[in-house]
Design a protein around this motif. Sequence first.
Motif, mmCIF file in Angstrom:
data_model
loop_
_atom_site.group_PDB
_atom_site.id
_atom_site.type_symbol
_atom_site.label_atom_id
_atom_site.label_comp_id
_atom_site.label_asym_id
_atom_site.label_seq_id
_atom_site.Cartn_x
_atom_site.Cartn_y
_atom_site.Cartn_z
ATOM 1 N N CYS A 1 4.948 -3.482 6.927
ATOM 2 C CA CYS A 1 3.615 -3.498 6.326
ATOM 3 C C CYS A 1 3.325 -4.931 5.894
ATOM 4 N N CYS B 1 2.688 -4.606 1.567
ATOM 5 C CA CYS B 1 3.769 -4.317 0.617
ATOM 6 C C CYS B 1 5.144 -4.656 1.185
ATOM 7 N N CYS C 1 -0.061 1.600 6.633
ATOM 8 C CA CYS C 1 1.174 1.815 5.865
ATOM 9 C C CYS C 1 1.020 3.073 5.017
ATOM 10 N N LYS D 1 2.653 3.967 2.568
ATOM 11 C CA LYS D 1 2.982 3.724 1.167
ATOM 12 C C LYS D 1 1.774 3.138 0.413
ATOM 13 N N CYS D 2 1.159 2.084 0.997
ATOM 14 C CA CYS D 2 0.105 1.378 0.264
ATOM 15 C C CYS D 2 -1.226 1.347 1.007
HETATM 16 ZN ZN LIG Z 1 2.486 -1.098 2.585
#
Ligand SMILES: [Zn+2]
Length: 491
Positions: free
Chosen positions: A88, A91, A128, A130-131
Amino acid sequence: MNIEDLLGYARRTGMFWPAAEIYGGSAGLFDYGHIGAMLKRRFENIWLSYFVERNQNYFLIDGTTLFPEKPLIASGHAERFNDILIACKKCKTYYRADVLLSDLGVQLNEGATPSEVDAAVTKNSLKCPKCGGPLGEAKPFNMMIDVALGPDRSDHGYLRPETAQSAYLNFYREYNLLRQKLPLGLAIIGRAYRNEISPRQGLYRLRELIQAELQIFFDDQSFLPDFSGFSETRINVVPYVTGKLEALTPNELISKGYPAFYVYHMAIIDRFYRKILGVPDSKFRFLEKGGEDKAFYNRIHMDIEIEVESWGGFKEVGGLHYRGDYDLTSHTKGSNKSMAAKSGDREFIPHVLELSFGVDRNIWAQVDLFYRSSDNRQLLSLKPYLAPYSAAILPLQNDDAINAKAKETFVQLARKFRVFFDSSGSIGKRYARMDEIGTPYCITIDYDTIDSKSSNFGSVTVRSRDSREQIRVNISELENYLTSSINVMLE
Ligand SMILES: [Zn+2]
């Protein structure tokens, strides 16, 4: 059972848990405890007995896990043992591309290139997870773990990525030691190392793993194993061309074009899982890989799969790979040592059939398949010969004479069996503990055992794990009783 439940069970009973747990653990590294280490050893010994020791042409060897780099350059690992890495941009989390895409609902071929991954990311506008940030360019990532040897650390080497290479490197010497006969099987049970980008799912994707592998070197013009005994067997297989599950006899498989030596080993493996390990019919199958999913050196590649609830379905626990002459040809080129074999006037490079098993994955699968927890009972119903302990000795009351007799019985049985001694807690709790780790027999020593006036003098109570039935057995008969009940491995 889900992964967390299984890990909870494994910690609670002494099976396995993350390595360096007291420091918070490390991804993809697991230690085996006092119960798990025995289960693993039992599995390895049964594997060895079944696949290796019953064949006069197959042998166990062992090899180092530290490798100089030359053989792994020759084998192609230095160049090609890659996963595709994707990071990513925001992040900086790293992902294994195939795992990331599959989590996001996009299927990739196993052989997909970085540019194919990039194209799939763009086409599906993947971000991503996650973020939500943008994903960077996909790059090949070599999974081997480098080591620097020597006092100035200038000798470059690797931790071996698979045990198979140790067998290929030792073929030359073993073939000559064993009178230049083919087929020749070299088996190794040992550790291999992979710098997995995202280790997960308990023992499924590990950075240090244990493999049990048999490499069979053979003359492809004369390898015809004996099929008698397998003709009626039906083997679950998903052929690449149809993609559909079928239950086929060896003859039907041969008529579909699979070579007889390959089908024979499918039948051997099928019997191992269904008869020896007791895996239910519907939870075992071969899955053939083809096209881009097949490793380039494999002529026929089937995954051995078990349906494992905690892993969410059928998962690979091993493989049967017809590798042609790729391995010995590569090492002949790399080492300048001729690995050719002779048959009459004909000289040829032996072909390789690989039977490969992930020991850790199989241990996990055994627990997943055979552990059941209900309100009144926690039970691991492993095959008796696979159980970490064959029997437990339980003195019923805390009495000096009973304890002395119990210890004497323990010493007598421990010469032949793995026996657990437990004198603490109520008898019900002690039975429950043994059920939970799969001990097939509990042997209780009580007042009658030591009372010369009792009609049960000299006998003990033997309780069977699965039926919970109890019978009296004379101490002098215990060894025979356990031997005939536990060590029956095969028809
Ligand atoms: Zn990320």
